[in-house]
Design a protein around this motif. Structure first.
Motif, PDB file in Angstrom:
ATOM      1  N   UNK A   1      65.044  37.465  52.698  1.00  0.00           N
ATOM      2  CA  UNK A   1      64.335  36.319  52.115  1.00  0.00           C
ATOM      3  C   UNK A   1      63.910  36.616  50.677  1.00  0.00           C
ATOM      4  N   UNK A   2      63.528  37.866  50.402  1.00  0.00           N
ATOM      5  CA  UNK A   2      63.200  38.249  49.030  1.00  0.00           C
ATOM      6  C   UNK A   2      64.379  38.021  48.098  1.00  0.00           C
ATOM      7  N   UNK A   3      65.568  38.405  48.538  1.00  0.00           N
ATOM      8  CA  UNK A   3      66.769  38.207  47.732  1.00  0.00           C
ATOM      9  C   UNK A   3      67.008  36.724  47.473  1.00  0.00           C
ATOM     10  N   UNK A   4      66.840  35.918  48.511  1.00  0.00           N
ATOM     11  CA  UNK A   4      67.017  34.468  48.359  1.00  0.00           C
ATOM     12  C   UNK A   4      66.034  33.894  47.344  1.00  0.00           C
ATOM     13  N   UNK A   5      64.770  34.306  47.457  1.00  0.00           N
ATOM     14  CA  UNK A   5      63.718  33.727  46.617  1.00  0.00           C
ATOM     15  C   UNK A   5      63.844  34.194  45.166  1.00  0.00           C
ATOM     16  N   UNK A   6      64.219  35.443  44.949  1.00  0.00           N
ATOM     17  CA  UNK A   6      64.460  35.907  43.576  1.00  0.00           C
ATOM     18  C   UNK A   6      65.489  35.025  42.884  1.00  0.00           C
ATOM     19  N   UNK A   7      66.551  34.697  43.614  1.00  0.00           N
ATOM     20  CA  UNK A   7      67.608  33.875  43.036  1.00  0.00           C
ATOM     21  C   UNK A   7      67.156  32.425  42.884  1.00  0.00           C
TER      22      UNK A   7
END
Length: 344
Positions: free
Chosen positions: A17-23
């Motif tokens: 989810x962190x990866x998704x939100x960074x993008x």
């Protein structure tokens, strides 16, 4: 020049989810590195339209990395976060390992952004417990207006708060019930399918659970040490989204209408509060959303200056990954961190 960001625990629910939100939020990252334990090396995770291959946390060199978003659990964080911080990389830790350390700021950007400047003592910033994060977002504007004396909160916490194993157990048990197979409890202490469990984390000597203690201690650290907080934490058969029934006693008068207007204007809050069928938010509604939703705002006639409300948020986002990324954004916005490559 953008930042170099590492995600430790990138294969877990929160790491992904962190990866998704960074993008999604367009964080100014020139490079993003996915890290996990040795057994996950080579696993592929998504970052926008890119695919990242997971590297080994234990052998990774952080000397040219600006920020590490840590979501690998408390044991790993206790071992690695100080080492990473010593290499000049700021760690934003999603575990409970450093939340109660006086030299580590515990941050919800909508609540206590100024406290983030204390990160330089250890190069570590702590992310609060998922149930505390949404609670303090809703409490902050009310406390500023009427000064909270006491909070009584009952949580209804989804199984994703226990990780992928918790979600798998709810799915497996539910299916077993429907096909009349044996129901086995592994992750939780009792069956979670079609049940609720008033037990999250370990029991403490005074009878409360560690989860309940976290809500109390973290609310005091971030909002006001004078506030009295008591909590009952309950696991419910919901996949994503934590809900809270909150009773608040104030020092000064405040009406439900006043509270509603304050919360409508408050950062991170979204009021959905109509006194009609479906005029409130459920965890299903909040899943995948960034806001802390507040419904059922009403006055409590049993005490002076009392209010009740219902607070719901996606625990994987505001309760974990989103808040972590928002802390990183806060560091950048305040100029508290510069890209190492640019500095070189």
């Amino acid at each position: 020049m953008g930042f170099k960001i590492a995600i430790a625990g990138a294969t877990g629910n929160v790491g992904r989810e962190m990866l998704n939100i960074l993008e999604e939020r367009g964080f100014p990252a020139d490079e993003v590195v996915a890290l996990a334990s040795r057994r996950s090396v080579g696993t592929e995770v998504s970052y926008g339209d890119k695919t990242l291959k997971v590297k080994d946390l234990a052998t990774y060199d952080f000397s040219d990395t600006d920020i590490c978003l840590m979501s690998a659990g408390g044991t790993i964080s206790k071992e690695w976060s100080p080492k990473i911080g010593a290499q000049g990389c700021v760690v934003i830790d999603n575990s409970s390992a450093f939340r109660y350390d006086i030299d580590v700021p515990l941050i919800v950007p909508e609540v206590n952004p100024d406290a983030v400047e204390g990160f330089t003592k250890k190069n570590i910033i702590a992310n609060p417990n998922c149930s505390t994060a949404q609670l303090v977002v809703a409490l902050k504007p009310l406390h500023d207006k009427a000064t909270i004396k006491r909070v009584v909160v009952s949580t209804y916490q989804s199984v994703s708060g226990a990780g992928k194993e918790g979600m798998d157990e709810l799915f497996t048990q539910t299916r077993a019930v429907f096909v009349a197979d044996p129901v086995e409890a592994k992750k939780f202490t009792k069956r979670i399918a079609f049940n609720v469990i008033p037990h999250i984390d370990e029991f403490m000597e005074d009878g409360q659970t560690k989860e309940e203690w976290k809500v109390t201690a973290e609310t005091k650290k971030m909002l006001d040490p004078k506030i009295k907080v008591t909590c009952t934490a309950v696991r419910v058969p919901v996949f994503i989204g934590h809900s809270e029934a909150v009773n608040i006693e104030f020092e000064n008068p405040i009406t439900a209408d006043e509270a509603r207007e304050l919360l409508r204007e408050a950062p991170g809050c979204l009021v959905i509060d109509k006194r009609e069928d479906a005029g409130y938010v459920t965890p299903l509604d909040a899943a995948g959303e960034d806001a802390t939703y507040i419904s059922r705002i009403r006055e409590d006639s049993t005490i002076d200056n009392g209010l009740n409300m219902w607070v719901v948020s996606d625990n994987l986002r505001k309760g974990a990954a989103l808040n972590t990324v928002q802390i990183a954004e806060l560091l950048v916005a305040r100029g508290l961190i510069q890209p190492k490559k640019q500095a070189a």
